[in-house]
Design an enzyme around this catalytic site. Sequence first.
Site, PDB file in Angstrom:
ATOM      1  N   LYS A  39      64.408 139.036 -21.750  1.00 24.11           N
ATOM      2  CA  LYS A  39      65.436 138.284 -21.020  1.00 24.11           C
ATOM      3  C   LYS A  39      66.827 138.854 -21.306  1.00 24.11           C
ATOM      4  O   LYS A  39      67.627 139.047 -20.384  1.00 24.11           O
ATOM      5  CB  LYS A  39      65.343 136.798 -21.422  1.00 24.11           C
ATOM      6  N   GLY A 112      72.829 130.378 -20.640  1.00 21.60           N
ATOM      7  CA  GLY A 112      73.961 130.552 -21.540  1.00 21.60           C
ATOM      8  C   GLY A 112      74.391 132.009 -21.620  1.00 21.60           C
ATOM      9  O   GLY A 112      75.585 132.311 -21.721  1.00 21.60           O
ATOM     10  N   ARG A 141      76.756 122.620 -23.358  1.00 24.84           N
ATOM     11  CA  ARG A 141      76.747 123.626 -24.436  1.00 24.84           C
ATOM     12  C   ARG A 141      78.162 124.151 -24.709  1.00 24.84           C
ATOM     13  O   ARG A 141      78.961 124.309 -23.794  1.00 24.84           O
ATOM     14  CB  ARG A 141      75.792 124.776 -24.076  1.00 24.84           C
ATOM     15  N   ASP A 336      65.487 132.468 -31.517  1.00 23.39           N
ATOM     16  CA  ASP A 336      64.780 131.804 -30.410  1.00 23.39           C
ATOM     17  C   ASP A 336      63.327 131.488 -30.756  1.00 23.39           C
ATOM     18  O   ASP A 336      62.631 130.819 -29.992  1.00 23.39           O
ATOM     19  CB  ASP A 336      64.826 132.684 -29.157  1.00 23.39           C
TER      20      ASP A 336
HETATM   21  C1  S3P Z   1      71.032 135.921 -26.378  1.00 22.53           C
HETATM   22  C2  S3P Z   1      71.518 135.611 -27.613  1.00 22.53           C
HETATM   23  C3  S3P Z   1      71.087 134.434 -28.382  1.00 22.53           C
HETATM   24  C4  S3P Z   1      69.797 133.851 -27.863  1.00 22.53           C
HETATM   25  C5  S3P Z   1      69.761 133.764 -26.374  1.00 22.53           C
HETATM   26  C6  S3P Z   1      69.968 135.133 -25.746  1.00 22.53           C
HETATM   27  C7  S3P Z   1      71.568 137.112 -25.676  1.00 22.53           C
HETATM   28  O1  S3P Z   1      72.091 133.451 -28.311  1.00 22.53           O
HETATM   29  O2  S3P Z   1      69.555 132.593 -28.422  1.00 22.53           O
HETATM   30  O3  S3P Z   1      68.497 133.260 -25.954  1.00 22.53           O
HETATM   31  O4  S3P Z   1      70.937 137.585 -24.722  1.00 22.53           O
HETATM   32  O5  S3P Z   1      72.622 137.598 -26.095  1.00 22.53           O
HETATM   33  P1  S3P Z   1      73.319 133.488 -29.336  1.00 22.53           P
HETATM   34  O6  S3P Z   1      73.952 134.796 -29.165  1.00 22.53           O
HETATM   35  O7  S3P Z   1      74.255 132.396 -28.928  1.00 22.53           O
HETATM   36  O8  S3P Z   1      72.723 133.263 -30.683  1.00 22.53           O
END
Ligand code: S3P
Length: 450
Positions: A39, A112, A141, A336
């Site tokens: 992802k 996010g 969030r 995660d």
């Molecule tokens: C991600 C970073 C992580 C992760 C999210 C994907 C990314 O979040 O939990 O599912 O793709 O940069 P954080 O950077 O806020 O820890």
Amino acid sequence: MPSSIVTIQKKDDHTQKLVIVPPSNGLTLTGNVSIPGDKSISHRSLMFGAIAEGETVIEGLLVGEDPQSTAKCFRQMGATISPLNPEKVIVQGIGLGNLQEPTNILDVGNSGTTIRLMLGLLASISDRFFTVTGDDSLRSRPMSRVVEPLQQMGATIWGRNNDSLAPLAIKGQKLQAIHYMSPVASAQVKSCILLAGLMVDGKTTVTEPALSRDHSERMLKAFGAELEIDSQTHSVTLTGQPTLRGQNVIVPGDISSAAFWLVAAAIVPDSELLITNVGVNPTRTGILEALEMMSADITKENERIVAGEPVADLRVKHGKLTACTIEGSIIPRLIDEIPILAVAATFAEGTTVIKDAAELRVKESDRLKVMATELGKMGAKITELPDGLEITGGTTLNGAEVDTYTDHRIAMSLAIASLMAQGETTIHRAEAASISYPMFFETLQQVISS
Ligand code: S3P
């Protein structure tokens, strides 16, 4: 394989419930699993492709709801992105700083990563106005973790709750380079600042308290940006105004999705699964180290480098698990995977303690609270700590009515737990899984043999 073990039912409110009824004599999991694309890398390949010059060709992209949100937003800002599919996606980049002002609100859905990374780009494009929102979970969030450093660079951003919650409005402008000491080890924060730094004169540095995933650094370098990494201090420095050129990107399978199968085969007696084409970037392999601490039987096969990212096949066999303590700098490298690790701990001998993981409270759901209540409903001995979980293994799980709180990783974790429960488990709002793993339940059906 009796099809009645896993069934998905549509409800009147358009949500789905998943019903899992393991046979009384148990089941096993066998076969090969090919997991969907990573992802994090999928989002970045679409975004970096959109802001580069020329064509980017992406193989292995995750066709889940989150990357669909990214693609939709960047199409609204002028990038041409072919329909998403795992075989081949073509992005016609429009060049750094050339994202167009969208005529409508950008909606990132549940993602996010999309909003936080995109904010860095939008804030740095002079004289264009953007509004960004998302779903109920996304709008609760914290965005201050990216809004504040962007404001330090000179950005103009407004939002609810003192500019900390979406919907957000951004008036792009010329920003200044900063050295940002991030209070959290977050790849989303790091990547947001680096992306803002692309349009800045001079060097932008981000220092983290511990190393988070480094996919942005690897891919920005491949697209032509100049980056210096100081691994001693967890710092990365980007030189502004690079020429980014479209690339061929091959997205490996997502280790965060593989984690569900690793734990499933580890806890279900007589199981053996071969999970192929898994990204094993060291900033993501905390899950393998944690499962090794728990004595899981996992071997890496066919290790190779694919388009700048390490990849391997993972073979996992059932075995006796033992409790462990998971804390400190490993946490960002398995952030995660904590919900599914909680499931593993339920079947491990002894008490597993997970600490330093308060970040889980601000993910797609409050994952500490939700795992404690929902696994607790099934009979797990699990206690919520302020920054983690304490789980004593060896209890028998019973089928129950549980809820995902619309969180994809909770949906899949509860599904794996229910394979080992006695009786029927109903998982409400199970459709959340399609955020990162649209075919998860179908694959679960396929690997079950009883
Ligand atoms: C991600 C970073 C992580 C992760 C999210 C994907 C990314 O979040 O939990 O599912 O793709 O940069 P954080 O950077 O806020 O820890």
